[in-house]
Structure formats: structure tokens, C-alpha cells
Scaffold this motif. Structure first.
Motif, mmCIF file in Angstrom:
data_model
loop_
_atom_site.group_PDB
_atom_site.id
_atom_site.type_symbol
_atom_site.label_atom_id
_atom_site.label_comp_id
_atom_site.label_asym_id
_atom_site.label_seq_id
_atom_site.Cartn_x
_atom_site.Cartn_y
_atom_site.Cartn_z
ATOM 1 N N ASN A 162 -5.554 13.115 2.581
ATOM 2 C CA ASN A 162 -5.879 12.379 1.359
ATOM 3 C C ASN A 162 -4.617 12.055 0.559
ATOM 4 O O ASN A 162 -4.464 10.946 0.032
ATOM 5 C CB ASN A 162 -6.853 13.194 0.502
ATOM 6 C CG ASN A 162 -8.211 13.344 1.151
ATOM 7 O OD1 ASN A 162 -8.694 12.419 1.804
ATOM 8 N ND2 ASN A 162 -8.825 14.502 0.998
ATOM 9 N N ARG A 163 -3.705 13.036 0.475
ATOM 10 C CA ARG A 163 -2.451 12.799 -0.248
ATOM 11 C C ARG A 163 -1.604 11.748 0.460
ATOM 12 O O ARG A 163 -1.038 10.855 -0.187
ATOM 13 C CB ARG A 163 -1.665 14.110 -0.356
ATOM 14 C CG ARG A 163 -2.131 15.033 -1.464
ATOM 15 C CD ARG A 163 -1.512 16.415 -1.302
ATOM 16 N NE ARG A 163 -0.071 16.356 -1.276
ATOM 17 C CZ ARG A 163 0.709 16.398 -2.367
ATOM 18 N NH1 ARG A 163 0.166 16.472 -3.557
ATOM 19 N NH2 ARG A 163 2.024 16.355 -2.251
ATOM 20 N N ILE A 164 -1.522 11.826 1.784
ATOM 21 C CA ILE A 164 -0.723 10.860 2.542
ATOM 22 C C ILE A 164 -1.306 9.457 2.403
ATOM 23 O O ILE A 164 -0.578 8.479 2.178
ATOM 24 C CB ILE A 164 -0.645 11.275 4.023
ATOM 25 C CG1 ILE A 164 0.164 12.566 4.166
ATOM 26 C CG2 ILE A 164 -0.011 10.161 4.860
ATOM 27 C CD1 ILE A 164 0.201 13.114 5.559
ATOM 28 N N SER A 165 -2.623 9.349 2.525
ATOM 29 C CA SER A 165 -3.267 8.040 2.395
ATOM 30 C C SER A 165 -3.059 7.459 1.004
ATOM 31 O O SER A 165 -2.725 6.274 0.848
ATOM 32 C CB SER A 165 -4.769 8.175 2.696
ATOM 33 O OG SER A 165 -5.437 6.955 2.501
ATOM 34 N N HIS A 166 -3.231 8.298 -0.022
ATOM 35 C CA HIS A 166 -3.034 7.841 -1.402
ATOM 36 C C HIS A 166 -1.588 7.416 -1.638
ATOM 37 O O HIS A 166 -1.322 6.378 -2.270
ATOM 38 C CB HIS A 166 -3.416 8.959 -2.361
ATOM 39 C CG HIS A 166 -3.136 8.648 -3.801
ATOM 40 N ND1 HIS A 166 -3.892 7.751 -4.538
ATOM 41 C CD2 HIS A 166 -2.151 9.092 -4.648
ATOM 42 C CE1 HIS A 166 -3.397 7.661 -5.764
ATOM 43 N NE2 HIS A 166 -2.347 8.461 -5.852
ATOM 44 N N ALA A 167 -0.640 8.200 -1.095
ATOM 45 C CA ALA A 167 0.774 7.891 -1.302
ATOM 46 C C ALA A 167 1.160 6.592 -0.610
ATOM 47 O O ALA A 167 1.838 5.735 -1.198
ATOM 48 C CB ALA A 167 1.635 9.050 -0.785
ATOM 49 N N LEU A 168 0.749 6.413 0.643
ATOM 50 C CA LEU A 168 1.086 5.188 1.373
ATOM 51 C C LEU A 168 0.463 3.968 0.710
ATOM 52 O O LEU A 168 1.091 2.905 0.617
ATOM 53 C CB LEU A 168 0.626 5.301 2.822
ATOM 54 C CG LEU A 168 1.391 6.313 3.691
ATOM 55 C CD1 LEU A 168 0.775 6.397 5.074
ATOM 56 C CD2 LEU A 168 2.863 5.943 3.790
ATOM 57 N N THR A 169 -0.763 4.119 0.242
ATOM 58 C CA THR A 169 -1.426 3.000 -0.449
ATOM 59 C C THR A 169 -0.688 2.637 -1.731
ATOM 60 O O THR A 169 -0.476 1.456 -2.030
ATOM 61 C CB THR A 169 -2.886 3.367 -0.773
ATOM 62 O OG1 THR A 169 -3.584 3.676 0.438
ATOM 63 C CG2 THR A 169 -3.593 2.204 -1.463
ATOM 64 N N GLY A 170 -0.273 3.674 -2.478
ATOM 65 C CA GLY A 170 0.443 3.422 -3.729
ATOM 66 C C GLY A 170 1.792 2.768 -3.511
ATOM 67 O O GLY A 170 2.162 1.836 -4.232
ATOM 68 N N ILE A 171 2.535 3.232 -2.510
ATOM 69 C CA ILE A 171 3.843 2.651 -2.221
ATOM 70 C C ILE A 171 3.695 1.203 -1.761
ATOM 71 O O ILE A 171 4.443 0.318 -2.200
ATOM 72 C CB ILE A 171 4.576 3.490 -1.157
ATOM 73 C CG1 ILE A 171 4.936 4.857 -1.731
ATOM 74 C CG2 ILE A 171 5.839 2.782 -0.685
ATOM 75 C CD1 ILE A 171 5.477 5.830 -0.705
ATOM 76 N N THR A 172 2.730 0.952 -0.883
ATOM 77 C CA THR A 172 2.497 -0.419 -0.406
ATOM 78 C C THR A 172 2.107 -1.340 -1.552
ATOM 79 O O THR A 172 2.606 -2.466 -1.660
ATOM 80 C CB THR A 172 1.397 -0.430 0.669
ATOM 81 O OG1 THR A 172 1.771 0.443 1.737
ATOM 82 C CG2 THR A 172 1.190 -1.833 1.214
ATOM 83 N N ALA A 173 1.226 -0.855 -2.428
ATOM 84 C CA ALA A 173 0.790 -1.673 -3.572
ATOM 85 C C ALA A 173 1.966 -1.973 -4.495
ATOM 86 O O ALA A 173 2.116 -3.102 -4.992
ATOM 87 C CB ALA A 173 -0.315 -0.954 -4.332
ATOM 88 N N GLY A 174 2.827 -0.974 -4.725
ATOM 89 C CA GLY A 174 3.994 -1.195 -5.584
ATOM 90 C C GLY A 174 4.950 -2.219 -5.004
ATOM 91 O O GLY A 174 5.433 -3.108 -5.717
#
Length: 345
Positions: free
Chosen positions: A177-189
Motif C-alpha cells: 500500500n505504501r509503495i503503490s501510494h508513493a509511486l502514484t504520488g511521484i507520478t502525479a507530481g
């Protein structure tokens, strides 16, 4: 191709391995065994170089750790002198005198600050924390010797078993969950920054196209006949497209030059104020003078004076970088060209 064959072929290219080299060989063997058959011969040839590079990294890491510790010790010593106030002043100086050379990079940093600096940094820290956990668990797993025969277990299993072992280790330690959230956040940024840059410089591209469209008709009327006259018959068909692309290239260059001048003016103003205000804050914090930049116009006077000098310097140098700054800031120059490519794509 079997795991035993792969191990034998990789090991035959190197002398008897040390324990650390044996682990590298094992992982290289796994990579070869699981790669497509077409790529396996190239990976086998690359194995000795990979091993040497891994050994080099293994030797360099302790040196880097020592350098890092020394830098931390130095930071503790200079921290009472408030270098955190001087660093923004230095960045302001760079923006003031060289901002026109990095217009898209500065715009990207500003966009990142507006649309997702804090959230992106939180996501990066999440990934780093999980990476450290996985790396620590993997290091401990590489040292495990359950049967006590003096040889670590990872060197006594097949490549398939090693792959399964490491996959299960990753699934056990990492938080999906943390990895998915982090990758999504970085991609969105990152996407938000690219979108902001495209919107900001869309006017520049539109201006270039407008200039090209305005110049196209006169060029076809007055220049095209002369170009066709000097070309052999079999090459006349190239006159029109070459003229069109030449006009577009010149027009876009003119548009980017105009944008660069505007960005140089903007960065000079921002950089001059940033430099002046942080220097005044530094002098006040260090008790050299008692002054608050919020209560005086001195920061504006100094900042705008620096801005005029910075803009003149940039125009005089044609937005180039003098030696040795052209070498010191070379990574930023590469980043600038990459961002220009993303914006104009």
C-alpha cells in the motif's frame, strides 16, 4: 538452459570467487537464466564487467560513507554560522545572473513547489524507507547459513529457488500500500510539473508558429523561385519543404529568444530580491547589524540593483555561462535541455 550450466559458464570467466564475488556471480547467473535466450550471450559477455563494477561499488561505498560523515561533522561546526540562510542567497545570485540559461528548469522548480513539493517528498521518503528495510532484510538473508556448513544458503540453491526466495522476502518485508501510494504520488507530481510547463510555454510555441505562418507566404513568393532556380531539376521538389522547415526553425528560435529574455528579467528580479533578503536576514541573525528586511526598503534597493546588473550580464553574455560555471552547472544544463525536449514534444 539449466541453472548449473549458467553458473558454470559465468564462473568460468572469472578466478575463484571471494564470498562477496560469489554472491554477485549468483545474482548474475540468475539474471542470465531468467533473461530471454537472445540476450543470454550478451549478458554472459558482460558478466566480468558487471562483477568488476560491483566490486568497485563495494569498495567505494565505505569511502562515500566516510565522506558523508565528514560532511556531517563539518555541518555541525558551521551550523552556528547559519549557512541555511546563505544557501538561498547563493541560489538567488545564480538566478539573478544566469537565470535566463535555465528558464525551463526554474519554471519546473516553481511549478513543483506550487503543485506537489511536500507530497512528492513524502512519497520519495516512503520509498526510501521501504528500500532500506528490503535492503537490510536482503543483506541478512545473504548471510544466512542454516545448515552451518560454512557456505551461505543462497549459494546452495538453484536460480529458480533463489528467485522464489527473494520474491517472497520482498513480499514479506515491503508494504504494497505504501509503495503503490508513493509511486502514484511521484507520478502525479511529475505529470503535474510537465503539464504546468507545457501550459506555460504553449504561448512560446504558438508565437513561433504564428511567426512562421506570417513569413511563409512572402518567403514562397520571393525566396522559393530563387531556390528552385539554383537547384537541379531532380532536386527542385525539395525546395518547398526545406524552406518551410527552415522558416519554422528560425521562427521557433526567435520565439524562444523572446521567452528567454522575459524569463531572464523575471529570474533576475526574483533572484536579486532572494539574494538581498537572505543576506540581510543572515546579517541580522548573526548580530552584525540590527535590521529586518520587512521594515526597510534596503532589500528592494539592493535586490533591484542586482537585478539590473544580472539582466545586463545575461544579455551581454548571450545567456551563456562563463568558465568555470559552465562546468560546475553542466548537470543543470543537461536537465534544461531535457525539459525543453519534454515541453516542445
Amino acid at each position: 538452459m539449466s541453472s548449473a550450466q549458467t553458473n558454470k559458464e559465468v564462473e568460468s570467466e572469472a578466478p575463484p570467487p571471494s564470498p562477496s564475488k560469489a554472491l554477485i556471480l549468483k545474482y548474475m547467473s540468475l539474471a542470465i537464466d531468467k533473461s530471454p535466450k537472445e540476450a543470454q550471450p550478451y549478458l554472459k559477455k558482460a558478466a566480468p564487467f558487471v562483477i568488476k563494477f560491483a566490486e568497485f561499488v563495494e569498495k567505494v561505498i565505505p569511502v562515500l560513507e566516510k565522506i558523508y560523515n565528514k560532511l556531517m561533522e563539518l555541518w555541525v561546526k558551521i551550523e552556528p554560522y547559519r549557512p541555511q540562510l546563505l544557501a538561498p542567497a547563493f541560489m538567488g545570485f545564480i538566478m539573478c545572473f544566469f537565470g535566463g540559461s535555465f528558464l525551463t528548469l526554474i519554471a519546473a522548480v516553481e511549478a513543483w513547489n506550487m503543485v506537489g513539493y511536500e507530497s512528492t517528498m513524502d512519497c520519495i521518503n516512503m520509498l526510501l524507507e521501504d528500500f532500506k528495510k528490503v535492503a537490510k532484510a536482503n543483506k541478512e538473508d545473504d548471510k544466512e547459513d542454516k545448515d552451518g556448513d560454512g557456505v551461505v544458503d543462497v549459494l546452495q540453491v538453484s536460480n529458480t529457488q533463489l528467485m522464489t526466495r527473494k520474491t517472497l522476502l520482498f513480499l514479506k518485508v515491503a508494504d504494497p500500500n505504501r509503495i503503490s501510494h508513493a509511486l502514484t504520488g511521484i507520478t502525479a507530481g511529475c505529470m503535474a510539473v510537465v503539464a504546468a510547463l507545457k501550459m506555460r510555454f504553449a504561448k512560446t510555441i504558438a508565437l513561433g508558429n504564428a511567426i512562421a505562418n506570417s513569413a511563409q507566404a512572402p518567403a514562397e513568393r520571393f525566396l522559393l523561385p530563387h531556390i528552385e532556380n539554383v537547384l537541379p531539376v531532380e532536386y527542385k521538389k525539395w525546395a518547398q519543404p526545406v524552406l518551410t522547415y527552415t522558416i519554422k526553425s528560425i521562427a521557433v528560435s526567435i520565439a524562444w529568444t523572446v521567452q528567454r529574455i522575459l524569463s531572464a528579467f523575471h529570474s533576475a528580479m526574483r533572484g536579486g530580491l532572494l539574494c538581498a533578503r537572505n543576506i540581510l536576514s543572515y546579517l541580522d541573525e548573526m548580530k552584525y547589524i540590527q535590521i529586518k528586511h520587512e521594515e526597510t526598503y534596503l532589500d528592494e534597493i539592493v535586490g533591484y540593483s542586482m537585478a539590473l546588473l544580472g539582466l545586463y550580464f545575461q544579455l551581454a553574455w548571450g545567456f551563456g555561462l562563463p568558465f568555470p560555471l559552465n562546468i560546475l552547472l553542466f548537470p543543470f544544463t543537461i536537465a534544461e535541455y531535457i525539459l525543453i525536449g519534454l515541453v516542445t514534444k
